[in-house]
Design a protein around this motif. Structure first.
Motif, PDB file in Angstrom:
ATOM      1  N   GLY A   1       0.770  -1.241   0.000  1.00 39.48           N
ATOM      2  CA  GLY A   1       0.000   0.000   0.000  1.00 39.48           C
ATOM      3  C   GLY A   1       0.799   1.287   0.000  1.00 39.48           C
ATOM      4  O   GLY A   1       0.288   2.326   0.416  1.00 39.48           O
ATOM      5  N   ALA A   2       2.039   1.250  -0.491  1.00 40.82           N
ATOM      6  CA  ALA A   2       2.815   2.492  -0.602  1.00 40.82           C
ATOM      7  C   ALA A   2       2.088   3.419  -1.574  1.00 40.82           C
ATOM      8  O   ALA A   2       1.677   2.999  -2.655  1.00 40.82           O
ATOM      9  CB  ALA A   2       4.226   2.201  -1.097  1.00 40.82           C
ATOM     10  N   PRO A   3       1.931   4.688  -1.220  1.00 40.48           N
ATOM     11  CA  PRO A   3       1.201   5.611  -2.084  1.00 40.48           C
ATOM     12  C   PRO A   3       1.975   6.003  -3.341  1.00 40.48           C
ATOM     13  O   PRO A   3       1.410   6.528  -4.287  1.00 40.48           O
ATOM     14  CB  PRO A   3       0.965   6.829  -1.194  1.00 40.48           C
ATOM     15  N   GLY A   4       3.242   5.733  -3.376  1.00 39.08           N
ATOM     16  CA  GLY A   4       4.112   6.044  -4.507  1.00 39.08           C
ATOM     17  C   GLY A   4       5.550   5.919  -4.055  1.00 39.08           C
ATOM     18  O   GLY A   4       5.818   5.681  -2.880  1.00 39.08           O
ATOM     19  N   TRP A   5       6.474   6.049  -4.976  1.00 40.45           N
ATOM     20  CA  TRP A   5       7.883   5.946  -4.629  1.00 40.45           C
ATOM     21  C   TRP A   5       8.709   6.641  -5.691  1.00 40.45           C
ATOM     22  O   TRP A   5       8.248   6.916  -6.791  1.00 40.45           O
ATOM     23  CB  TRP A   5       8.336   4.492  -4.482  1.00 40.45           C
ATOM     24  N   THR A   6       9.948   6.918  -5.318  1.00 41.53           N
ATOM     25  CA  THR A   6      10.941   7.467  -6.231  1.00 41.53           C
ATOM     26  C   THR A   6      12.109   6.511  -6.242  1.00 41.53           C
ATOM     27  O   THR A   6      12.554   6.049  -5.185  1.00 41.53           O
ATOM     28  CB  THR A   6      11.403   8.862  -5.763  1.00 41.53           C
ATOM     29  N   LEU A   7      12.604   6.200  -7.429  1.00 44.65           N
ATOM     30  CA  LEU A   7      13.673   5.228  -7.585  1.00 44.65           C
ATOM     31  C   LEU A   7      14.800   5.866  -8.386  1.00 44.65           C
ATOM     32  O   LEU A   7      14.554   6.492  -9.423  1.00 44.65           O
ATOM     33  CB  LEU A   7      13.127   3.997  -8.316  1.00 44.65           C
ATOM     34  N   SER A   8      16.030   5.726  -7.896  1.00 44.64           N
ATOM     35  CA  SER A   8      17.186   6.250  -8.617  1.00 44.64           C
ATOM     36  C   SER A   8      18.376   5.319  -8.417  1.00 44.64           C
ATOM     37  O   SER A   8      18.378   4.484  -7.520  1.00 44.64           O
ATOM     38  CB  SER A   8      17.522   7.667  -8.133  1.00 44.64           C
ATOM     39  N   ASP A   9      19.359   5.459  -9.298  1.00 43.91           N
ATOM     40  CA  ASP A   9      20.560   4.652  -9.108  1.00 43.91           C
ATOM     41  C   ASP A   9      21.397   5.273  -7.999  1.00 43.91           C
ATOM     42  O   ASP A   9      21.244   6.442  -7.676  1.00 43.91           O
ATOM     43  CB  ASP A   9      21.356   4.502 -10.403  1.00 43.91           C
ATOM     44  N   ALA A  10      22.240   4.470  -7.397  1.00 40.69           N
ATOM     45  CA  ALA A  10      23.043   4.927  -6.264  1.00 40.69           C
ATOM     46  C   ALA A  10      24.414   4.266  -6.326  1.00 40.69           C
ATOM     47  O   ALA A  10      24.569   3.172  -6.858  1.00 40.69           O
ATOM     48  CB  ALA A  10      22.349   4.569  -4.949  1.00 40.69           C
TER      49      ALA A  10
END
Length: 100
Positions: free
Chosen positions: A29-38
């Motif tokens: 139920g996460a409302p959204g997310w941000t994904l990036s390389d690290a």
């Protein structure tokens, strides 16, 4: 301007986990997310950036504290023993709290 407090869940882990983590976040139920390389260095050595299986990703979710703790518990139970992963929670001030 009215600000509300939410929780920022930050997860840094192996890029190979991305498809599984996205499914987990949707199910939990996460409302959204941000994904990036690290990239960086830690107890498991230097990790390069990039989207291949050898890199790391940084995944961020802003949500209520209870949901963040539920997600963290799931990550700890399912992944911590077998994968390079760190996770931390921070209180953040947000506009439009209904989004989170």
């Amino acid at each position: 301007m009215s600000m509300s407090t939410r929780t920022l869940l930050t997860l840094i882990c192996e890029a190979a986990l991305e498809p599984r983590l996205i499914k987990d976040l949707q199910r939990l139920g996460a409302p959204g997310w941000t994904l990036s390389d690290a990239r960086g260095s830690g107890t498991r050595g230097v990790r390069s950036a990039g989207w291949d299986n050898d890199g790391n990703i940084r995944l961020e979710v802003v949500c209520g504290r209870e949901r963040a703790e539920q997600i963290v518990h799931h990550l700890q139970e399912r992944y911590y023993d077998d994968y390079a992963m760190i996770c931390y929670l921070s209180d953040v001030e947000v506009l439009r709290p209904q989004k989170f």
